[in-house]
Enzyme design. Structure first.
Site, PDB file in Angstrom:
ATOM      1  N   GLU A 149      -2.647   4.365  -4.293  1.00  0.00           N
ATOM      2  CA  GLU A 149      -3.937   5.079  -4.354  1.00  0.00           C
ATOM      3  C   GLU A 149      -3.789   6.588  -4.152  1.00  0.00           C
ATOM      4  O   GLU A 149      -4.488   7.188  -3.326  1.00  0.00           O
ATOM      5  CB  GLU A 149      -4.909   4.457  -3.349  1.00  0.00           C
ATOM      6  CG  GLU A 149      -5.164   2.984  -3.654  1.00  0.00           C
ATOM      7  CD  GLU A 149      -5.970   2.255  -2.589  1.00  0.00           C
ATOM      8  OE1 GLU A 149      -6.519   2.906  -1.676  1.00  0.00           O
ATOM      9  OE2 GLU A 149      -6.033   1.014  -2.659  1.00  0.00           O
ATOM     10  N   ASN A 190       0.636   1.812  -7.303  1.00  0.00           N
ATOM     11  CA  ASN A 190      -0.417   0.800  -7.254  1.00  0.00           C
ATOM     12  C   ASN A 190      -1.777   1.469  -7.035  1.00  0.00           C
ATOM     13  O   ASN A 190      -1.919   2.286  -6.120  1.00  0.00           O
ATOM     14  CB  ASN A 190      -0.093  -0.134  -6.074  1.00  0.00           C
ATOM     15  CG  ASN A 190      -0.933  -1.388  -6.023  1.00  0.00           C
ATOM     16  OD1 ASN A 190      -1.067  -2.079  -7.029  1.00  0.00           O
ATOM     17  ND2 ASN A 190      -1.491  -1.698  -4.860  1.00  0.00           N
ATOM     18  N   HIS A 226      -9.793  -4.588  -8.716  1.00  0.00           N
ATOM     19  CA  HIS A 226     -11.002  -4.869  -7.917  1.00  0.00           C
ATOM     20  C   HIS A 226     -12.194  -4.596  -8.832  1.00  0.00           C
ATOM     21  O   HIS A 226     -12.645  -3.457  -8.978  1.00  0.00           O
ATOM     22  CB  HIS A 226     -11.032  -3.996  -6.664  1.00  0.00           C
ATOM     23  CG  HIS A 226      -9.911  -4.305  -5.718  1.00  0.00           C
ATOM     24  ND1 HIS A 226      -9.751  -5.548  -5.139  1.00  0.00           N
ATOM     25  CD2 HIS A 226      -8.884  -3.546  -5.254  1.00  0.00           C
ATOM     26  CE1 HIS A 226      -8.673  -5.537  -4.356  1.00  0.00           C
ATOM     27  NE2 HIS A 226      -8.129  -4.339  -4.418  1.00  0.00           N
ATOM     28  N   GLU A 256      -4.112  -7.042  -7.205  1.00  0.00           N
ATOM     29  CA  GLU A 256      -5.083  -7.361  -6.142  1.00  0.00           C
ATOM     30  C   GLU A 256      -6.382  -7.870  -6.763  1.00  0.00           C
ATOM     31  O   GLU A 256      -7.482  -7.490  -6.340  1.00  0.00           O
ATOM     32  CB  GLU A 256      -5.372  -6.120  -5.285  1.00  0.00           C
ATOM     33  CG  GLU A 256      -4.144  -5.474  -4.682  1.00  0.00           C
ATOM     34  CD  GLU A 256      -4.449  -4.265  -3.807  1.00  0.00           C
ATOM     35  OE1 GLU A 256      -5.634  -4.008  -3.500  1.00  0.00           O
ATOM     36  OE2 GLU A 256      -3.496  -3.570  -3.418  1.00  0.00           O
ATOM     37  N   ASP A 258      -9.722  -9.289  -7.818  1.00  0.00           N
ATOM     38  CA  ASP A 258     -10.938 -10.007  -7.421  1.00  0.00           C
ATOM     39  C   ASP A 258     -12.084  -9.437  -8.247  1.00  0.00           C
ATOM     40  O   ASP A 258     -12.040  -8.285  -8.671  1.00  0.00           O
ATOM     41  CB  ASP A 258     -11.225  -9.951  -5.910  1.00  0.00           C
ATOM     42  CG  ASP A 258     -11.132  -8.569  -5.296  1.00  0.00           C
ATOM     43  OD1 ASP A 258     -11.439  -7.571  -5.981  1.00  0.00           O
ATOM     44  OD2 ASP A 258     -10.763  -8.477  -4.116  1.00  0.00           O
TER      45      ASP A 258
HETATM   46  O1  G3I Z   1      -6.153  -4.870  13.052  1.00  0.00           O
HETATM   47  C1  G3I Z   1      -7.510  -4.732  13.503  1.00  0.00           C
HETATM   48  C2  G3I Z   1      -7.740  -5.611  14.684  1.00  0.00           C
HETATM   49  O2  G3I Z   1      -6.947  -5.176  15.740  1.00  0.00           O
HETATM   50  C3  G3I Z   1      -9.238  -5.540  15.041  1.00  0.00           C
HETATM   51  O3  G3I Z   1      -9.492  -6.439  16.063  1.00  0.00           O
HETATM   52  C4  G3I Z   1     -10.090  -5.902  13.844  1.00  0.00           C
HETATM   53  C5  G3I Z   1     -11.570  -5.752  14.129  1.00  0.00           C
HETATM   54  O4  G3I Z   1     -12.325  -5.610  12.950  1.00  0.00           O
HETATM   55  O5  G3I Z   1      -9.780  -5.042  12.785  1.00  0.00           O
HETATM   56  C6  G3I Z   1      -8.427  -5.130  12.382  1.00  0.00           C
HETATM   57  O6  G3I Z   1      -8.210  -4.250  11.336  1.00  0.00           O
HETATM   58  C7  G3I Z   1      -8.691  -4.652  10.074  1.00  0.00           C
HETATM   59  C8  G3I Z   1      -7.533  -4.706   9.102  1.00  0.00           C
HETATM   60  O7  G3I Z   1      -7.983  -4.963   7.803  1.00  0.00           O
HETATM   61  C9  G3I Z   1      -6.505  -5.756   9.488  1.00  0.00           C
HETATM   62  O8  G3I Z   1      -7.086  -7.013   9.510  1.00  0.00           O
HETATM   63  C10 G3I Z   1      -9.719  -3.646   9.602  1.00  0.00           C
HETATM   64  O9  G3I Z   1     -10.870  -3.704  10.424  1.00  0.00           O
HETATM   65  C11 G3I Z   1     -10.101  -3.912   8.182  1.00  0.00           C
HETATM   66  O10 G3I Z   1     -10.932  -2.868   7.704  1.00  0.00           O
HETATM   67  C12 G3I Z   1      -8.841  -3.965   7.336  1.00  0.00           C
HETATM   68  O11 G3I Z   1      -9.249  -4.175   6.004  1.00  0.00           O
HETATM   69  C13 G3I Z   1      -8.221  -4.212   5.034  1.00  0.00           C
HETATM   70  C14 G3I Z   1      -8.324  -3.017   4.112  1.00  0.00           C
HETATM   71  O12 G3I Z   1      -7.336  -3.129   3.085  1.00  0.00           O
HETATM   72  C15 G3I Z   1      -8.082  -1.731   4.868  1.00  0.00           C
HETATM   73  O13 G3I Z   1      -8.027  -0.642   4.008  1.00  0.00           O
HETATM   74  C16 G3I Z   1      -8.442  -5.478   4.224  1.00  0.00           C
HETATM   75  O14 G3I Z   1      -8.194  -6.616   5.052  1.00  0.00           O
HETATM   76  C17 G3I Z   1      -7.479  -5.500   3.030  1.00  0.00           C
HETATM   77  O15 G3I Z   1      -7.821  -6.553   2.185  1.00  0.00           O
HETATM   78  C18 G3I Z   1      -7.600  -4.212   2.255  1.00  0.00           C
HETATM   79  O16 G3I Z   1      -6.666  -4.240   1.204  1.00  0.00           O
HETATM   80  C19 G3I Z   1      -6.654  -3.107   0.351  1.00  0.00           C
HETATM   81  C20 G3I Z   1      -5.240  -2.963  -0.167  1.00  0.00           C
HETATM   82  O17 G3I Z   1      -4.335  -2.907   0.891  1.00  0.00           O
HETATM   83  C21 G3I Z   1      -5.116  -1.745  -1.060  1.00  0.00           C
HETATM   84  N1  G3I Z   1      -6.094  -1.758  -2.114  1.00  0.00           N
HETATM   85  C22 G3I Z   1      -7.457  -1.967  -1.713  1.00  0.00           C
HETATM   86  C23 G3I Z   1      -7.594  -3.222  -0.859  1.00  0.00           C
HETATM   87  C24 G3I Z   1      -9.029  -3.484  -0.504  1.00  0.00           C
HETATM   88  O18 G3I Z   1      -9.545  -2.480   0.293  1.00  0.00           O
END
Ligand code: G3I
Length: 423
Positions: A149, A190, A226, A256, A258
């Site tokens: 990105e 990516n 996406h 990725e 969806d």
């Molecule tokens: O790790 C913390 C945890 O300690 C805490 O308790 C919890 C509370 O909400 O949050 C956890 O962090 C989360 C993290 O994922 C790990 O699970 C974040 O809140 C959450 O916002 C984060 O979201 C991820 C997102 O990337 C972050 O940018 C999504 O799961 C993940 O699917 C998403 O994936 C990205 C790709 O890597 C890149 N392309 C876009 C895609 C969708 O955004």
């Protein structure tokens, strides 16, 4: 076994398996994969059972476990607990591993994003991070997302500590550093919204050219995929944009995928549209020789990043929250099966040559499995030219222009709008 019996056995088309990865490989792709949600795999047995089925998903990607904030939250302290969850599943099942991600503005610890760096010090930080994390997974990753990105939605370069410190030089620096650590993995750029062939796509093309002109290695471009139900480009438009990148000498993949409903609950008409949109995306990959595979960003609506980010939207995946296959699953399986069925497996080619050139009882050349090489992926999905479709062959479906009547004693059985088969 008598030679004729052996030939007959080898010539008989294998039944098309109904699992997505098996179908994808038979259709000429390297894999059909999924992201793995680290928080669910050990607590949800139904989720784990489907995810670990190699016939369904041939490759896994950690949804969050290999990102910078998960692996080097504090400078110089490396943690692999989360990343190893996916790597260990892949090792135990024999599924492949796609690795995600290195240089990204998001999920980047403050010590990096808020640091005060020179080109030299930030280069060292990137190299150290790669040496450790890519070194830890050495030999396990089919591909690594080296840069993620780097382009903003309007097509400008995305603001980040990397861009502010280096301009675009962080790209060749990162790809070169990655190559030094793991010379055998595929090095990917990516990004999302490349599918629309607009200003962002143009910039990503330029990005690949910048890396190449600097003499740095780049092997692939990941289309995150996406997308939105009803706004997904057509199969041919998607193939056109994929080809802009393969023309540069890199492979491409959907990394990725969806396709979200913009309002919920989705009507049955919207679910059909979603299925058609998934078929367009997967079909476009089948239509482009350098497109190696498709990964969904989780497979079940139970675990998806979308509702958290886009309130009121979602149900973007191919299984519902209760692990029932959706129309989208059927559309994907149909589009894969159609290609798998119209594409003679390599064994058929080999054995045909035995039939026409020899009546001896010598053992035929070994049967090769469907090749995993993108270069051997069939580039044409032209239907059979005979007036009758063979047993197992396609005999109908949206866009089908081949025979619609089956050879005796087989009859054409409707599977869905995309696919009918001689059974
Ligand atoms: O790790 C913390 C945890 O300690 C805490 O308790 C919890 C509370 O909400 O949050 C956890 O962090 C989360 C993290 O994922 C790990 O699970 C974040 O809140 C959450 O916002 C984060 O979201 C991820 C997102 O990337 C972050 O940018 C999504 O799961 C993940 O699917 C998403 O994936 C990205 C790709 O890597 C890149 N392309 C876009 C895609 C969708 O955004």
């Amino acid at each position: 076994m008598h030679a004729n019996a052996l030939l007959a056995a080898l010539l008989a088309p294998a039944a098309v398996s109904a699992q997505l990865n098996d179908l994808a490989v038979r259709a000429g792709l390297k894999y059909f994969g999924t992201a793995l949600r680290e928080g669910a795999i050990n607590s949800d047995a139904a989720y784990a059972a489907i995810l670990k089925n190699k016939s369904e998903f041939g490759q896994l990607v950690p949804e969050n476990g290999q990102k910078w904030d998960a692996t080097e939250a504090s400078r110089g302290t490396f943690t692999y607990t989360q990343g190893d969850i996916t790597a260990n599943v892949a090792k135990s099942t024999g599924q492949g591993l796609r690795c995600h991600t290195m240089v990204w503005y998001s999920q980047l610890p403050n010590w990096v994003s808020g640091g005060s760096w020179t080109r030299a010090t930030l280069t060292s930080v990137i190299e150290t991070h790669m040496a450790n994390v890519m070194g830890h997974y050495l030999g396990q990753c089919y591909a690594w997302d080296v840069a993620n990105e780097a382009v903003a939605d309007d097509g400008s370069w995305r603001d980040s500590i990397f861009y502010r410190t280096f301009g675009t030089d962080f790209l060749p620096i990162s790809f070169s550093a990655a190559k030094k650590v793991d010379p055998n993995t595929k090095l990917y750029y990516n990004d999302y919204n490349l599918e629309y062939n607009g200003a962002k796509t143009n910039r990503a093309v330029e990005l690949v050219q910048i890396v190449q002109s600097a003499g740095a290695p780049i092997d692939g471009v990941g289309f995150q995929g996406h997308l939105i139900v009803g706004s997904t480009p057509s199969r041919s438009s998607l193939a056109t944009v994929l080809k802009r990148f393969t023309a540069l000498g890199v492979e491409v993949a959907y990394t990725e995928l969806d396709i979200r409903h913009s309002s919920l609950p989705a009507s049955s008409a919207a679910q059909v549209t979603q299925g058609n949109d998934f078929a367009s995306v997967v079909g476009s990959c089948l239509d482009v020789a350098g497109c190696v595979g498709v990964t969904v960003w989780s497979f079940t609506d139970k675990y998806s990043w979308i509702p958290e980010t886009f309130s009121g939207q979602g149900d973007a995946l191919i299984y519902d929250k209760n692990f029932n296959k959706k129309a989208a699953w059927t559309s994907i399986s149909s589009v894969l099966a159609a290609k798998a069925t119209t594409t003679p497996p390599p064994a058929t080619t080999l054995i045909t040559s035995v039939v026409t050139t020899s009546t001896s009882t010598t053992t035929p050349a070994p049967v090769t499995s469907s090749s995993s090489s993108s270069s051997s992926k069939p580039t044409s999905s032209a239907p059979p030219t005979t007036a009758l479709a063979a047993h197992w062959g396609q005999c109908g479906g949206n866009g089908w222009t081949g025979p619609t009547v089956c050879e005796s004693p087989w009859t054409c059985k409707f599977s869905n709008a995309w696919y009918s088969q001689c059974l």
